[in-house]
Design a protein around this motif. Structure first.
Motif, PDB file in Angstrom:
ATOM      1  N   LEU A  95       0.925  -1.235   0.162  1.00  0.00           N
ATOM      2  CA  LEU A  95      -0.004   0.090   0.000  1.00  0.00           C
ATOM      3  C   LEU A  95       0.959   1.147   0.106  1.00  0.00           C
ATOM      4  CD1 LEU A  95      -2.868  -0.638   2.545  1.00  0.00           C
ATOM      5  CD2 LEU A  95      -3.020   0.128   0.035  1.00  0.00           C
ATOM      6  N   ALA A  96       1.988   1.135   0.922  1.00  0.00           N
ATOM      7  CA  ALA A  96       2.646   2.399   0.844  1.00  0.00           C
ATOM      8  C   ALA A  96       3.491   2.560  -0.390  1.00  0.00           C
ATOM      9  CB  ALA A  96       3.993   2.345   2.050  1.00  0.00           C
ATOM     10  N   ALA A  97       4.005   1.509  -1.066  1.00  0.00           N
ATOM     11  CA  ALA A  97       4.486   1.511  -2.357  1.00  0.00           C
ATOM     12  C   ALA A  97       3.611   2.100  -3.325  1.00  0.00           C
ATOM     13  CB  ALA A  97       4.869   0.198  -2.795  1.00  0.00           C
ATOM     14  N   ALA A  98       2.407   1.675  -3.421  1.00  0.00           N
ATOM     15  CA  ALA A  98       1.198   2.223  -4.380  1.00  0.00           C
ATOM     16  C   ALA A  98       0.984   3.799  -4.047  1.00  0.00           C
ATOM     17  CB  ALA A  98       0.018   1.374  -3.987  1.00  0.00           C
ATOM     18  N   ARG A  99       0.972   4.155  -3.055  1.00  0.00           N
ATOM     19  CA  ARG A  99       0.856   5.500  -2.621  1.00  0.00           C
ATOM     20  C   ARG A  99       2.015   6.418  -2.954  1.00  0.00           C
ATOM     21  NH1 ARG A  99      -1.326   4.164   2.543  1.00  0.00           N
ATOM     22  NH2 ARG A  99       0.499   4.807   3.726  1.00  0.00           N
ATOM     23  N   LEU A 100       3.214   5.830  -2.811  1.00  0.00           N
ATOM     24  CA  LEU A 100       4.391   6.729  -3.352  1.00  0.00           C
ATOM     25  C   LEU A 100       4.275   6.650  -4.899  1.00  0.00           C
ATOM     26  CD1 LEU A 100       7.255   5.221  -1.173  1.00  0.00           C
ATOM     27  CD2 LEU A 100       6.692   7.473  -1.441  1.00  0.00           C
ATOM     28  N   GLN A 101       3.938   5.773  -5.637  1.00  0.00           N
ATOM     29  CA  GLN A 101       3.753   5.633  -7.088  1.00  0.00           C
ATOM     30  C   GLN A 101       2.962   6.820  -7.563  1.00  0.00           C
ATOM     31  OE1 GLN A 101       5.248   4.589  -9.354  1.00  0.00           O
ATOM     32  NE2 GLN A 101       5.856   2.753  -9.546  1.00  0.00           N
ATOM     33  N   ARG A 102       1.836   6.746  -6.814  1.00  0.00           N
ATOM     34  CA  ARG A 102       0.798   7.741  -7.167  1.00  0.00           C
ATOM     35  C   ARG A 102       1.102   9.156  -7.060  1.00  0.00           C
ATOM     36  NH1 ARG A 102      -3.342   6.625  -3.595  1.00  0.00           N
ATOM     37  NH2 ARG A 102      -2.942   4.277  -3.998  1.00  0.00           N
TER      38      ARG A 102
ATOM     39  N   ILE B 268       5.103  -3.044 -15.407  1.00  0.00           N
ATOM     40  CA  ILE B 268       4.366  -2.045 -15.736  1.00  0.00           C
ATOM     41  C   ILE B 268       3.915  -1.192 -14.444  1.00  0.00           C
ATOM     42  CG2 ILE B 268       1.908  -1.520 -16.489  1.00  0.00           C
ATOM     43  CD1 ILE B 268       2.260  -4.102 -18.313  1.00  0.00           C
ATOM     44  N   SER B 269       3.823  -1.797 -13.422  1.00  0.00           N
ATOM     45  CA  SER B 269       3.343  -1.206 -12.073  1.00  0.00           C
ATOM     46  C   SER B 269       4.546  -0.311 -11.542  1.00  0.00           C
ATOM     47  CB  SER B 269       2.737  -2.087 -11.080  1.00  0.00           C
ATOM     48  OG  SER B 269       3.798  -3.046 -10.751  1.00  0.00           O
ATOM     49  N   GLY B 270       5.683  -0.841 -11.803  1.00  0.00           N
ATOM     50  CA  GLY B 270       6.918  -0.287 -11.105  1.00  0.00           C
ATOM     51  C   GLY B 270       7.268  -0.819 -10.120  1.00  0.00           C
ATOM     52  N   ILE B 271       6.401  -1.724  -9.319  1.00  0.00           N
ATOM     53  CA  ILE B 271       6.634  -2.135  -8.184  1.00  0.00           C
ATOM     54  C   ILE B 271       6.851  -4.007  -7.852  1.00  0.00           C
ATOM     55  CG2 ILE B 271       5.490  -2.673  -5.743  1.00  0.00           C
ATOM     56  CD1 ILE B 271       3.564  -0.275  -6.389  1.00  0.00           C
ATOM     57  N   HIS B 272       8.030  -4.346  -7.406  1.00  0.00           N
ATOM     58  CA  HIS B 272       8.310  -5.591  -7.521  1.00  0.00           C
ATOM     59  C   HIS B 272       8.764  -6.039  -6.119  1.00  0.00           C
ATOM     60  CE1 HIS B 272       9.238  -9.570  -9.112  1.00  0.00           C
ATOM     61  NE2 HIS B 272      10.308  -9.685  -8.170  1.00  0.00           N
ATOM     62  N   THR B 273       7.995  -7.366  -5.566  1.00  0.00           N
ATOM     63  CA  THR B 273       8.260  -7.677  -4.186  1.00  0.00           C
ATOM     64  C   THR B 273       9.307  -8.832  -4.491  1.00  0.00           C
ATOM     65  OG1 THR B 273       6.071  -7.360  -3.358  1.00  0.00           O
ATOM     66  CG2 THR B 273       7.167  -8.705  -2.131  1.00  0.00           C
ATOM     67  N   TRP B 274      10.329  -8.880  -3.757  1.00  0.00           N
ATOM     68  CA  TRP B 274      11.227  -9.907  -3.916  1.00  0.00           C
ATOM     69  C   TRP B 274      10.753 -11.391  -3.734  1.00  0.00           C
ATOM     70  CZ3 TRP B 274      13.640 -13.880  -0.914  1.00  0.00           C
ATOM     71  CH2 TRP B 274      14.593 -14.430  -1.357  1.00  0.00           C
ATOM     72  N   ARG B 275      11.351 -12.196  -4.543  1.00  0.00           N
ATOM     73  CA  ARG B 275      10.901 -13.754  -4.614  1.00  0.00           C
ATOM     74  C   ARG B 275      12.152 -14.409  -4.719  1.00  0.00           C
ATOM     75  NH1 ARG B 275       7.978 -13.961 -10.144  1.00  0.00           N
ATOM     76  NH2 ARG B 275      10.075 -13.128 -10.570  1.00  0.00           N
ATOM     77  N   ALA B 276      12.129 -15.787  -4.080  1.00  0.00           N
ATOM     78  CA  ALA B 276      13.385 -16.560  -4.056  1.00  0.00           C
ATOM     79  C   ALA B 276      13.861 -16.845  -5.741  1.00  0.00           C
ATOM     80  CB  ALA B 276      13.175 -17.634  -3.474  1.00  0.00           C
ATOM     81  N   GLU B 277      12.981 -16.859  -6.409  1.00  0.00           N
ATOM     82  CA  GLU B 277      13.432 -16.881  -7.936  1.00  0.00           C
ATOM     83  C   GLU B 277      14.294 -15.669  -8.511  1.00  0.00           C
ATOM     84  OE1 GLU B 277      10.292 -17.759  -6.351  1.00  0.00           O
ATOM     85  OE2 GLU B 277       8.882 -17.476  -7.997  1.00  0.00           O
ATOM     86  N   ASP B 278      14.203 -14.570  -7.814  1.00  0.00           N
ATOM     87  CA  ASP B 278      14.842 -13.355  -8.439  1.00  0.00           C
ATOM     88  C   ASP B 278      16.378 -13.598  -8.037  1.00  0.00           C
ATOM     89  OD1 ASP B 278      12.540 -12.340  -8.929  1.00  0.00           O
ATOM     90  OD2 ASP B 278      12.365 -11.096  -7.169  1.00  0.00           O
ATOM     91  N   GLU B 279      16.788 -14.570  -7.191  1.00  0.00           N
ATOM     92  CA  GLU B 279      18.169 -14.890  -6.929  1.00  0.00           C
ATOM     93  C   GLU B 279      18.870 -15.764  -8.022  1.00  0.00           C
ATOM     94  OE1 GLU B 279      20.257 -13.287  -4.565  1.00  0.00           O
ATOM     95  OE2 GLU B 279      18.521 -12.116  -4.415  1.00  0.00           O
ATOM     96  N   PRO B 280      19.818 -15.385  -8.436  1.00  0.00           N
ATOM     97  CA  PRO B 280      20.678 -16.360  -9.332  1.00  0.00           C
ATOM     98  C   PRO B 280      20.933 -17.570  -8.647  1.00  0.00           C
ATOM     99  CG  PRO B 280      22.009 -14.327  -9.011  1.00  0.00           C
ATOM    100  CD  PRO B 280      20.896 -14.000  -8.191  1.00  0.00           C
ATOM    101  N   PRO B 281      20.907 -18.773  -9.469  1.00  0.00           N
ATOM    102  CA  PRO B 281      21.393 -20.034  -8.719  1.00  0.00           C
ATOM    103  C   PRO B 281      22.827 -19.694  -8.196  1.00  0.00           C
ATOM    104  CG  PRO B 281      21.235 -20.282 -10.947  1.00  0.00           C
ATOM    105  CD  PRO B 281      20.657 -18.895 -10.911  1.00  0.00           C
ATOM    106  N   PRO B 282      23.431 -20.316  -7.240  1.00  0.00           N
ATOM    107  CA  PRO B 282      24.476 -20.312  -6.948  1.00  0.00           C
ATOM    108  C   PRO B 282      25.587 -21.014  -7.955  1.00  0.00           C
ATOM    109  CG  PRO B 282      23.699 -21.712  -5.482  1.00  0.00           C
ATOM    110  CD  PRO B 282      22.467 -20.733  -6.457  1.00  0.00           C
TER     111      PRO B 282
END
Ligand code: G
Ligand code: MN
Length: 371
Positions: free
Chosen positions: A41-48, A97-111
């Motif tokens: 919500l805070a992120a969306a308010r900042l975006q706005r 498109i939204s410019g907002i992304h929440t971290w997920r484990a898949e975002d990490e490159p495999p070691p």
């Protein structure tokens, strides 16, 4: 106060902290969140808030912001991990498109597995890409730096800042250095044949590898094979690496210098720059680290430091190369300051040799001062 800070402050709760951490990068800490949804919500308010034009005094600007979110302890803990993950989330957010992304484990490159690095070296999956280095006054390409790339089916598996330390820990640095030196010499030979010009080739060396017995002999052997004179080769060593190393490295560098190799101090300014070190290493060049170079236009202190590095190199009868030139303004300023050579995205990206050979500047054709 920075305008973006003001806009954000107006939206955040009094307990929230906001800090400017980069040129246009801000870190926001939201303590005591009830759930991730409150963070979104805070992120969306900042975006706005940023979707309205911002009055910066002279004119209105429309900013596009990217927001990465990481929740502690669900997504990790410890400042370093959290910062690294939020940074990754931000990079992801840029492409959404939204410019907002929440971290997920898949975002990490495999070691990366050591075994795969080993087989990559053995099976020639590494490539040496080349980045042009120009004479800042004439614009002519004078040299190329050889930069290792680890690619599988056109995607980067890892960049040297990741796999070189890995190789160092795992005693793979000697085969890696041998590979890098050989392929760079081969590229230099091909450039000479196809362009008719004796461009220098700069090769990054790990000082660990230099202490290896027979390494210097193998380097000379490789140069004989490709008919390259040592005078055409510049060996780049980072100052931190040499500082951590022993007498043996200094001795190897002295011997290499005697044999005719150029010696460049890479990433100058960010390691343990010590006058003792500068006094002992038989340098022919100093490469100013890009962290100083990018700032010279808007930070007078960075500019003065760069100016003094140029004077220092010249006082030691060396040349200066500026790394990380990303704009023609920076390039012009460096030229005005008396910097000899330059490289960076504004001049030319690191590219496979086949692509680089298409560059008309390599043939000594009309040099373009503004790229
Ligand atoms: O440590 P060294 O200076 O050898 O590192 C070279 C690295 O810097 C390479 O991986 C190369 O891709 C990268 N590089 C080259 N030019 C630029 C530039 O203009 N900007 C940035 N950020 N990186 C660059
Ligand atoms: Mn380098």
């Amino acid at each position: 106060m920075h305008r973006a800070l003001e806009v954000s402050r107006a939206i955040l709760r009094p307990v929230d902290a906001i800090e400017r951490v980069g040129d246009a990068e801000f870190l926001i800490v939201l303590p005591q969140l009830l759930s991730l949804e409150h963070g979104m919500l805070a992120a969306a308010r900042l975006q706005r808030a940023f979707s309205e034009p911002i009055d910066i005094g002279v004119r209105d600007v429309l900013a596009r912001i990217a927001i990465g979110l990481v929740l502690s302890p669900d997504h990790g803990s410890g400042a370093e991990t959290l910062l690294q993950r939020v940074d990754r989330a931000c990079t992801r957010a840029v492409g959404t498109i939204s410019g907002i992304h929440t971290w997920r484990a898949e975002d990490e490159p495999p070691p990366i597995a050591l075994a795969s690095l080993q087989s990559a070296i053995r099976n020639n999956q590494l490539q040496a890409w080349l980045q042009p280095i120009i004479d800042l006054r004439s614009g002519a390409v004078m040299a190329v730096e050889s930069l290792a790339r680890w690619l599988e089916e056109d995607t980067t598996v890892a960049t040297p800042d990741v796999f070189v330390p890995l190789a160092e820990q795992a005693s793979l640095i000697t085969p890696l250095t041998r590979w890098s030196f050989n392929v760079s010499a081969r590229h230099a030979a091909r450039i000479a044949v196809e362009t008719g010009r004796d461009l220098k080739i700069a090769i990054n060396l790990s000082p660990h590898a230099l202490t290896e017995r027979a390494m210097i002999e193998q380097m000379l052997e490789s140069l004989r094979l490709w008919q390259i004179e040592p005078e055409r080769v510049v060996l780049e060593v980072t100052e931190t690496a040499v500082m951590q190393e022993s007498e043996l490295v200094i001795r190897a560098l002295l011997r290499l210098r005697e044999l005719g190799f150029g010696i460049a101090v890479d990433d100058f300014g960010i390691g343990n720059a010590s006058y003792t070190y500068l006094r002992r290493v038989p340098l022919t060049e100093i490469k100013i680290d890009r962290s100083f170079v990018v700032d010279i236009v808007h930070d007078p202190r960075a500019a003065k430091l760069v100016q003094s590095m140029i004077q220092l190199a010249h006082a030691l009868d060396g040349k200066v190369v500026a790394e990380g030139i990303e704009s023609s303004i920076v390039q012009q300023r460096l030229c005005d300051m008396g910097c000899d050579f330059g490289q960076g995205y504004a001049i030319g990206w690191p590219q496979p040799i086949d692509v680089l050979l298409q560059d008309p500047r390599l043939l000594g054709a009309a040099p373009s001062i503004t790229p």
